[in-house]
Design a protein around this motif. Structure first.
Motif, PDB file in Angstrom:
ATOM      1  N   GLY A  43     -14.395  56.738 106.048  1.00  0.00           N
ATOM      2  CA  GLY A  43     -13.099  56.081 105.900  1.00  0.00           C
ATOM      3  C   GLY A  43     -12.802  55.124 107.044  1.00  0.00           C
ATOM      4  N   ALA A  92     -13.267  58.688  97.787  1.00  0.00           N
ATOM      5  CA  ALA A  92     -11.833  58.564  98.075  1.00  0.00           C
ATOM      6  C   ALA A  92     -11.594  58.140  99.518  1.00  0.00           C
ATOM      7  N   ALA A  93     -12.364  58.693 100.445  1.00  0.00           N
ATOM      8  CA  ALA A  93     -12.220  58.307 101.852  1.00  0.00           C
ATOM      9  C   ALA A  93     -12.606  56.840 102.054  1.00  0.00           C
ATOM     10  N   GLY A  96      -9.925  54.676 100.388  1.00  0.00           N
ATOM     11  CA  GLY A  96      -8.712  54.779 101.196  1.00  0.00           C
ATOM     12  C   GLY A  96      -8.796  53.948 102.461  1.00  0.00           C
ATOM     13  N   VAL A  99      -8.517  50.216 101.396  1.00  0.00           N
ATOM     14  CA  VAL A  99      -7.145  49.847 101.023  1.00  0.00           C
ATOM     15  C   VAL A  99      -6.272  49.733 102.269  1.00  0.00           C
ATOM     16  N   THR A 100      -6.440  50.652 103.196  1.00  0.00           N
ATOM     17  CA  THR A 100      -5.661  50.603 104.428  1.00  0.00           C
ATOM     18  C   THR A 100      -6.017  49.365 105.250  1.00  0.00           C
TER      19      THR A 100
END
Length: 133
Positions: A43, A92-93, A96, A99-100
Protein backbone atom coordinates in the motif's frame (compact mmCIF):
# COMPACT_ATOMS: atom_id res chain seq x y z
CA UNK A 1 3.43 11.94 -10.76
CA UNK A 2 6.66 10.01 -10.56
CA UNK A 3 9.27 10.53 -13.24
CA UNK A 4 10.21 6.85 -13.44
CA UNK A 5 8.92 4.93 -16.45
CA UNK A 6 6.30 2.25 -15.93
CA UNK A 7 8.88 -0.53 -16.22
CA UNK A 8 11.00 1.02 -13.49
CA UNK A 9 7.98 1.27 -11.21
CA UNK A 10 7.14 -2.42 -11.77
CA UNK A 11 10.73 -3.36 -10.93
CA UNK A 12 10.31 -1.30 -7.77
CA UNK A 13 7.14 -3.26 -7.01
CA UNK A 14 9.11 -6.50 -7.30
CA UNK A 15 11.82 -5.20 -4.97
CA UNK A 16 9.16 -4.00 -2.52
CA UNK A 17 7.55 -7.45 -2.48
CA UNK A 18 10.85 -9.22 -1.88
CA UNK A 19 11.98 -6.84 0.84
CA UNK A 20 8.62 -6.82 2.60
CA UNK A 21 8.67 -10.63 2.74
CA UNK A 22 12.23 -10.51 4.06
CA UNK A 23 11.10 -8.11 6.79
CA UNK A 24 7.94 -10.05 7.70
CA UNK A 25 9.45 -13.53 7.81
CA UNK A 26 11.67 -13.18 10.89
CA UNK A 27 9.29 -10.87 12.76
CA UNK A 28 6.08 -12.90 12.73
CA UNK A 29 5.48 -16.66 12.75
CA UNK A 30 1.83 -16.47 11.61
CA UNK A 31 0.82 -16.13 7.98
CA UNK A 32 -1.88 -13.56 8.75
CA UNK A 33 0.52 -11.18 10.50
CA UNK A 34 3.07 -11.60 7.72
CA UNK A 35 0.40 -10.80 5.13
CA UNK A 36 -0.55 -7.61 6.99
CA UNK A 37 3.09 -6.45 6.98
CA UNK A 38 3.45 -7.15 3.27
CA UNK A 39 0.08 -5.51 2.49
CA UNK A 40 1.11 -2.39 4.41
CA UNK A 41 4.30 -2.04 2.39
CA UNK A 42 2.48 -2.74 -0.90
CA UNK A 43 0.00 0.00 0.00
CA UNK A 44 2.81 2.41 0.83
CA UNK A 45 4.57 1.69 -2.45
CA UNK A 46 1.34 2.11 -4.40
CA UNK A 47 0.75 5.43 -2.65
CA UNK A 48 4.19 6.59 -3.74
CA UNK A 49 3.96 5.24 -7.31
CA UNK A 50 0.46 6.65 -8.01
CA UNK A 51 -0.24 4.21 -10.82
CA UNK A 52 -3.12 1.74 -10.81
CA UNK A 53 -1.25 -0.70 -13.03
CA UNK A 54 1.76 -0.63 -10.71
CA UNK A 55 -0.48 -1.07 -7.66
CA UNK A 56 -2.04 -4.20 -9.18
CA UNK A 57 1.36 -5.51 -10.24
CA UNK A 58 2.74 -4.95 -6.74
CA UNK A 59 -0.21 -6.80 -5.20
CA UNK A 60 0.12 -9.73 -7.61
CA UNK A 61 3.87 -10.07 -7.17
CA UNK A 62 3.53 -9.78 -3.38
CA UNK A 63 0.83 -12.47 -3.39
CA UNK A 64 3.18 -14.85 -5.19
CA UNK A 65 5.94 -14.23 -2.67
CA UNK A 66 3.61 -14.47 0.34
CA UNK A 67 2.17 -17.75 -0.93
CA UNK A 68 5.50 -19.20 -1.96
CA UNK A 69 7.73 -18.15 0.92
CA UNK A 70 5.71 -16.95 3.89
CA UNK A 71 2.83 -19.44 3.85
CA UNK A 72 4.47 -22.40 2.13
CA UNK A 73 8.16 -23.20 2.10
CA UNK A 74 10.85 -23.09 -0.55
CA UNK A 75 8.80 -21.21 -3.13
CA UNK A 76 6.01 -23.78 -3.45
CA UNK A 77 2.97 -22.11 -4.99
CA UNK A 78 -0.42 -23.54 -4.09
CA UNK A 79 -3.96 -22.31 -4.35
CA UNK A 80 -5.93 -23.04 -1.22
CA UNK A 81 -8.88 -21.40 0.49
CA UNK A 82 -6.84 -18.74 2.30
CA UNK A 83 -4.93 -17.70 -0.82
CA UNK A 84 -7.91 -15.90 -2.29
CA UNK A 85 -8.35 -13.95 0.94
CA UNK A 86 -4.66 -12.99 0.96
CA UNK A 87 -4.88 -11.93 -2.68
CA UNK A 88 -7.91 -9.77 -1.88
CA UNK A 89 -6.13 -8.13 1.06
CA UNK A 90 -3.06 -7.34 -1.06
CA UNK A 91 -5.12 -5.99 -3.98
CA UNK A 92 -7.19 -3.85 -1.59
CA UNK A 93 -4.01 -2.46 -0.02
CA UNK A 94 -2.54 -1.68 -3.45
CA UNK A 95 -5.69 0.00 -4.74
CA UNK A 96 -6.12 1.86 -1.45
CA UNK A 97 -2.59 3.21 -1.71
CA UNK A 98 -3.14 4.25 -5.31
CA UNK A 99 -6.43 6.02 -4.53
CA UNK A 100 -4.87 7.83 -1.59
CA UNK A 101 -1.88 8.91 -3.69
CA UNK A 102 -4.01 9.99 -6.63
CA UNK A 103 -6.64 11.84 -4.56
CA UNK A 104 -5.10 15.34 -4.82
CA UNK A 105 -4.93 15.15 -8.63
CA UNK A 106 -8.49 13.82 -8.83
CA UNK A 107 -9.72 16.57 -6.50
CA UNK A 108 -8.00 19.24 -8.64
CA UNK A 109 -9.58 17.80 -11.78
CA UNK A 110 -13.08 17.69 -10.27
CA UNK A 111 -12.88 21.19 -8.79
CA UNK A 112 -11.52 22.71 -11.99
CA UNK A 113 -14.14 20.89 -14.08
CA UNK A 114 -16.92 22.03 -11.77
CA UNK A 115 -15.77 25.64 -11.97
CA UNK A 116 -15.61 25.40 -15.74
CA UNK A 117 -11.89 26.11 -15.92
CA UNK A 118 -9.74 23.64 -17.78
CA UNK A 119 -6.66 22.32 -16.06
CA UNK A 120 -3.39 23.92 -17.09
CA UNK A 121 -2.34 20.59 -18.59
CA UNK A 122 -3.82 17.14 -19.05
CA UNK A 123 -1.00 15.64 -17.00
CA UNK A 124 -1.87 17.87 -14.04
CA UNK A 125 -5.58 17.15 -14.26
CA UNK A 126 -5.66 13.37 -14.20
CA UNK A 127 -3.88 10.76 -12.12
CA UNK A 128 -1.63 8.24 -13.82
CA UNK A 129 -3.27 4.96 -14.74
CA UNK A 130 -0.09 3.68 -16.29
CA UNK A 131 1.00 3.94 -19.89
CA UNK A 132 -0.58 0.61 -20.78
CA UNK A 133 -4.10 1.70 -19.82
Amino acid sequence: MRTLPLGGLVVGAFVTAVLSCAVAAPLFPEAAARTVVVASLVGAYSLWARSLLVALAAAGIAWLFVTGFLVNGLGVLTFAEGDLVRLGVLVAAGIGGYVTGAAPAVRRFVVQSWRGRPASSAREATPSLGKAL
